[in-house]
Design an enzyme around this catalytic site. Structure first.
Site, PDB file in Angstrom:
ATOM      1  N   ARG A 226       0.835  -1.204   0.000  1.00  0.00           N
ATOM      2  CA  ARG A 226       0.000   0.000   0.000  1.00  0.00           C
ATOM      3  C   ARG A 226       0.868   1.251   0.000  1.00  0.00           C
ATOM      4  NH1 ARG A 226      -5.335  -1.425   0.973  1.00  0.00           N
ATOM      5  NH2 ARG A 226      -5.523  -3.470   1.984  1.00  0.00           N
ATOM      6  N   ASP A 227       0.427   2.249  -0.763  1.00  0.00           N
ATOM      7  CA  ASP A 227       1.116   3.537  -0.768  1.00  0.00           C
ATOM      8  C   ASP A 227       0.961   4.177   0.614  1.00  0.00           C
ATOM      9  OD1 ASP A 227       1.972   5.662  -3.277  1.00  0.00           O
ATOM     10  OD2 ASP A 227       1.567   6.522  -1.295  1.00  0.00           O
ATOM     11  N   ILE A 228       2.046   4.751   1.097  1.00  0.00           N
ATOM     12  CA  ILE A 228       2.055   5.353   2.440  1.00  0.00           C
ATOM     13  C   ILE A 228       1.158   6.600   2.507  1.00  0.00           C
ATOM     14  CG2 ILE A 228       4.020   6.944   2.192  1.00  0.00           C
ATOM     15  CD1 ILE A 228       5.101   5.747   4.847  1.00  0.00           C
TER      16      ILE A 228
ATOM     17  N   ASN B 155       4.713   6.879 -13.375  1.00  0.00           N
ATOM     18  CA  ASN B 155       5.358   8.184 -13.529  1.00  0.00           C
ATOM     19  C   ASN B 155       6.811   7.969 -13.941  1.00  0.00           C
ATOM     20  OD1 ASN B 155       3.086   9.706 -12.699  1.00  0.00           O
ATOM     21  ND2 ASN B 155       3.547   9.264 -10.565  1.00  0.00           N
TER      22      ASN B 155
ATOM     23  N   VAL C 270      10.127   8.443  -6.390  1.00  0.00           N
ATOM     24  CA  VAL C 270      10.963   7.299  -6.008  1.00  0.00           C
ATOM     25  C   VAL C 270      11.571   6.710  -7.279  1.00  0.00           C
ATOM     26  CG1 VAL C 270      11.003   5.026  -4.936  1.00  0.00           C
ATOM     27  CG2 VAL C 270       9.537   6.826  -3.978  1.00  0.00           C
TER      28      VAL C 270
ATOM     29  N   HIS D 207       7.813   1.640 -10.647  1.00  0.00           N
ATOM     30  CA  HIS D 207       6.633   1.110  -9.953  1.00  0.00           C
ATOM     31  C   HIS D 207       5.377   1.497 -10.711  1.00  0.00           C
ATOM     32  CE1 HIS D 207       7.696   5.086  -8.337  1.00  0.00           C
ATOM     33  NE2 HIS D 207       6.398   5.295  -8.176  1.00  0.00           N
TER      34      HIS D 207
ATOM     35  N   HIS E  21       1.434   2.426 -10.126  1.00  0.00           N
ATOM     36  CA  HIS E  21       0.389   2.793  -9.159  1.00  0.00           C
ATOM     37  C   HIS E  21      -0.913   2.134  -9.602  1.00  0.00           C
ATOM     38  CE1 HIS E  21       2.430   6.435  -7.292  1.00  0.00           C
ATOM     39  NE2 HIS E  21       3.139   6.310  -8.404  1.00  0.00           N
TER      40      HIS E  21
HETATM   41  P1  5GP Z   1       6.052   8.460  -7.766  1.00  0.00           P
HETATM   42  O1  5GP Z   1       5.716   9.906  -7.757  1.00  0.00           O
HETATM   43  O2  5GP Z   1       7.540   8.213  -7.645  1.00  0.00           O
HETATM   44  O3  5GP Z   1       5.415   7.742  -8.922  1.00  0.00           O
HETATM   45  O4  5GP Z   1       5.350   7.863  -6.491  1.00  0.00           O
HETATM   46  C1  5GP Z   1       6.013   7.381  -5.366  1.00  0.00           C
HETATM   47  C2  5GP Z   1       4.959   6.937  -4.387  1.00  0.00           C
HETATM   48  O5  5GP Z   1       5.610   6.257  -3.351  1.00  0.00           O
HETATM   49  C3  5GP Z   1       4.173   8.090  -3.753  1.00  0.00           C
HETATM   50  O6  5GP Z   1       2.779   7.920  -4.013  1.00  0.00           O
HETATM   51  C4  5GP Z   1       4.509   7.987  -2.263  1.00  0.00           C
HETATM   52  O7  5GP Z   1       3.397   8.262  -1.430  1.00  0.00           O
HETATM   53  C5  5GP Z   1       4.977   6.547  -2.131  1.00  0.00           C
HETATM   54  N1  5GP Z   1       5.981   6.350  -1.095  1.00  0.00           N
HETATM   55  C6  5GP Z   1       7.098   7.108  -0.877  1.00  0.00           C
HETATM   56  N2  5GP Z   1       7.795   6.623   0.164  1.00  0.00           N
HETATM   57  C7  5GP Z   1       7.114   5.520   0.600  1.00  0.00           C
HETATM   58  C8  5GP Z   1       7.340   4.585   1.660  1.00  0.00           C
HETATM   59  O8  5GP Z   1       8.318   4.659   2.414  1.00  0.00           O
HETATM   60  N3  5GP Z   1       6.423   3.594   1.804  1.00  0.00           N
HETATM   61  C9  5GP Z   1       5.334   3.466   0.992  1.00  0.00           C
HETATM   62  N4  5GP Z   1       4.503   2.458   1.234  1.00  0.00           N
HETATM   63  N5  5GP Z   1       5.078   4.335  -0.008  1.00  0.00           N
HETATM   64  C10 5GP Z   1       5.972   5.352  -0.204  1.00  0.00           C
END
Ligand code: 5GP
Ligand code: ZN
Length: 114
Positions: free
Chosen positions: A28-30, A86, A95, A99, A101
């Site tokens: 799950r996303d944090i 993304n 990150v 990944h 979403h």
């Molecule tokens: P991005 O913008 O890179 O596509 O999305 C990265 C996602 O990773 C974001 O939605 C953010 O909330 C999630 N995220 C960042 N750090 C952590 C973490 O430590 N644990 C979890 N579960 N999600 C994270």
């Protein structure tokens, strides 16, 4: 290299795991943007779509198939969902570990391009 998702995969930092196999993990996303917000992540550290190669083809296909299975498990297949990857700074990739979403569980129409 200090990668948040590599640290979740190795268990160094906790993640709310939904699914794991040899190639992928899902948690799950944090900071969920929707009621269902799950990240599906290859175990292999690939920075972004810009860094994939033909040798990643099987794992990349598995990402989509696993997203579908998790959507079924979450009961959002009929209502619908989005899969978002993304890539790079203009897309707001935070990150730097590839990944997908999986977003759903609510009406997301009218949300613009993503
Ligand atoms: P991005 O913008 O890179 O596509 O999305 C990265 C996602 O990773 C974001 O939605 C953010 O909330 C999630 N995220 C960042 N750090 C952590 C973490 O430590 N644990 C979890 N579960 N999600 C994270
Ligand atoms: Zn990583």
């Amino acid at each position: 290299m200090d990668c948040t998702f590599c640290n979740i995969i190795s268990g160094k930092i906790p993640g709310d795991m939904i699914y794991q196999d040899r190639d992928l993990v899902a948690f799950r996303d944090i900071n969920p943007a929707t009621r269902v917000h799950i990240l599906i992540v290859p175990r292999k550290h690939i920075e972004s779509v810009n860094d994939v190669s033909a040798s990643d083809q099987t794992v990349l296909g598995k990402l989509i198939i696993t997203a579908k299975k998790i959507a079924e498990h979450m009961g959002i297949t009929d209502s619908g969902y989005k899969l978002v990857i993304n890539t790079g700074k203009d897309a707001g990739q935070m990150v730097l570990h590839l990944h997908v979403h999986l977003l759903g569980g609510e009406d997301m129409k009218g949300g613009g391009l993503c």
